[in-house]
Design an enzyme around this catalytic site. Structure first.
Site, mmCIF file in Angstrom:
data_model
loop_
_atom_site.group_PDB
_atom_site.id
_atom_site.type_symbol
_atom_site.label_atom_id
_atom_site.label_comp_id
_atom_site.label_asym_id
_atom_site.label_seq_id
_atom_site.Cartn_x
_atom_site.Cartn_y
_atom_site.Cartn_z
ATOM 1 N N PRO A 1 8.118 -3.612 0.744
ATOM 2 C CA PRO A 1 6.950 -3.111 0.037
ATOM 3 C C PRO A 1 5.730 -3.990 0.225
ATOM 4 O O PRO A 1 5.792 -5.196 0.055
ATOM 5 C CB PRO A 1 7.393 -3.140 -1.420
ATOM 6 C CG PRO A 1 8.613 -3.992 -1.457
ATOM 7 C CD PRO A 1 8.910 -4.486 -0.111
ATOM 8 N N GLU A 2 4.633 -3.351 0.558
ATOM 9 C CA GLU A 2 3.340 -4.012 0.564
ATOM 10 C C GLU A 2 2.617 -3.589 -0.717
ATOM 11 O O GLU A 2 3.194 -2.924 -1.559
ATOM 12 C CB GLU A 2 2.559 -3.625 1.831
ATOM 13 C CG GLU A 2 3.340 -3.953 3.101
ATOM 14 C CD GLU A 2 2.625 -3.578 4.380
ATOM 15 O OE1 GLU A 2 1.394 -3.724 4.430
ATOM 16 O OE2 GLU A 2 3.296 -3.154 5.330
#
Length: 292
Positions: free
Chosen positions: A2-3
DNA sequence: AAGCGAACCTGGCTGC
DNA sequence: TGCAGCCAGGTTCGCT
């Protein structure tokens, strides 16, 4: 995995169930993730009310009513899911009925509302920690973090100041969380395409010798904000395992211009064929024709 | 000091 | 079908 957009999606998904809720008890199912859990982790959470959920870069923060903050990082493969006793709709979302625990379920928060929040992380690159609110900014997690890209500080002038004199490529500089905190491998490629800038270009070249913004700096700042905002709006990108907390997929992956599109045509009329290049064992996707 | 590659860990997919 | 090899959205450490 996840960014920033995926982390923000998770935060927004958890908020309706966790904000204002009281933690009844916690199952901590192993001693560490990327780093050890703090001492007496489950005991310190039991009985606490969660007063608010926040986000800084790729960290989620849960403020507790005793003045401590539960700091959460999802690493590459961390995810949350929410379950309820018989399946229920809360604030317009449906949550699945409680089911058996799965492999890699490491932390289970039992809320006094009956909702159950499960943290799963196969690769265990995630982390959880407890930090006094007053020490959060100087904590080991937050003290080195750079600009918050969706805050007000990110513009061409700020980017130029940060990148002036840097010999490292734009790709590496945008990945550096000490400069801008929240971008990762996907959104760096996407932002560089939107700004028509080559990932190999030296970061310092978007600034004048005096550290002022060139047009490229303005373009890049705008591209970063635009791509992150669009991705948050889409619920993030689901490549393999990112899910919203109710199990729904994000759909921003359908809007990728370059990521994962090696060999396919650039979306610009005057573009070329998308290429993939490996930097420090990390893929970068770009159009060699329109990105300069 | 800055910049780069490797390591951390597991699962899923590809190709033989 | 089985298995080796490669790849994955992050961070940190250690070596130039």
């Amino acid at each position: 995995m996840p960014e920033l957009p995926e982390v923000e999606t998770v935060r927004r998904g958890l908020a309706p169930v966790m904000e204002g809720a009281v933690i009844d008890h916690v199952e901590q199912r192993r001693g560490d993730l990327r780093s050890p859990f703090p001492k007496n982790f489950a005991g310190r959470l039991a009985g606490r009310r969660i007063t608010g959920l926040g986000r800084r870069a790729k960290y989620i923060t849960a403020d507790l009513d005793d003045g401590t903050v539960l700091v959460i990082h999802l690493g590459m493969s961390g995810s949350f899911r929410i379950e309820t006793a018989g399946g229920a709709k809360i604030a317009g979302r449906f949550y699945h009925p409680r089911s058996a625990l799965r492999a890699h379920d490491h932390v289970v928060l039992h809320l006094s509302s009956g909702a159950v929040v499960v943290f799963n992380d196969p690769r265990r690159f995630g982390l959880m920690d407890l930090v006094p609110r007053a020490e959060l900014g100087t904590s080991k997690h937050f003290k080195g973090l750079g600009l918050e890209p969706l805050g007000n500080e990110l513009d061409g002038a700020a980017l130029a100041r940060l990148f002036a004199g840097r010999k490292a490529p734009l790709k590496a500089s945008l990945m550096d969380q000490r400069l801008i905190a929240g971008l990762g491998n996907i959104y760096v490629s996407e932002a560089l395409w939107r700004a028509k800038l080559s990932p190999d270009r030296k970061a310092g070249t978007i600034a004048t010798p005096g550290g002022k913004a060139k047009p490229a700096a303005e373009a890049l700042a705008g591209a970063i904000r635009d791509v992150l905002q669009a991705a948050v709006k889409a619920g993030g990108s689901s490549l393999r395992d990112h899910r919203q907390v109710d199990g729904e997929l994000g759909y921003f992956q359908h809007e990728f211009a370059v990521y994962g599109r090696e060999g396919e045509p650039c979306l610009r009329e005057d573009g070329g064929t998308i290429r993939r290049k490996v930097h420090s064992s990390r893929s970068t996707f770009y159009c060699p024709v329109c990105q300069r």
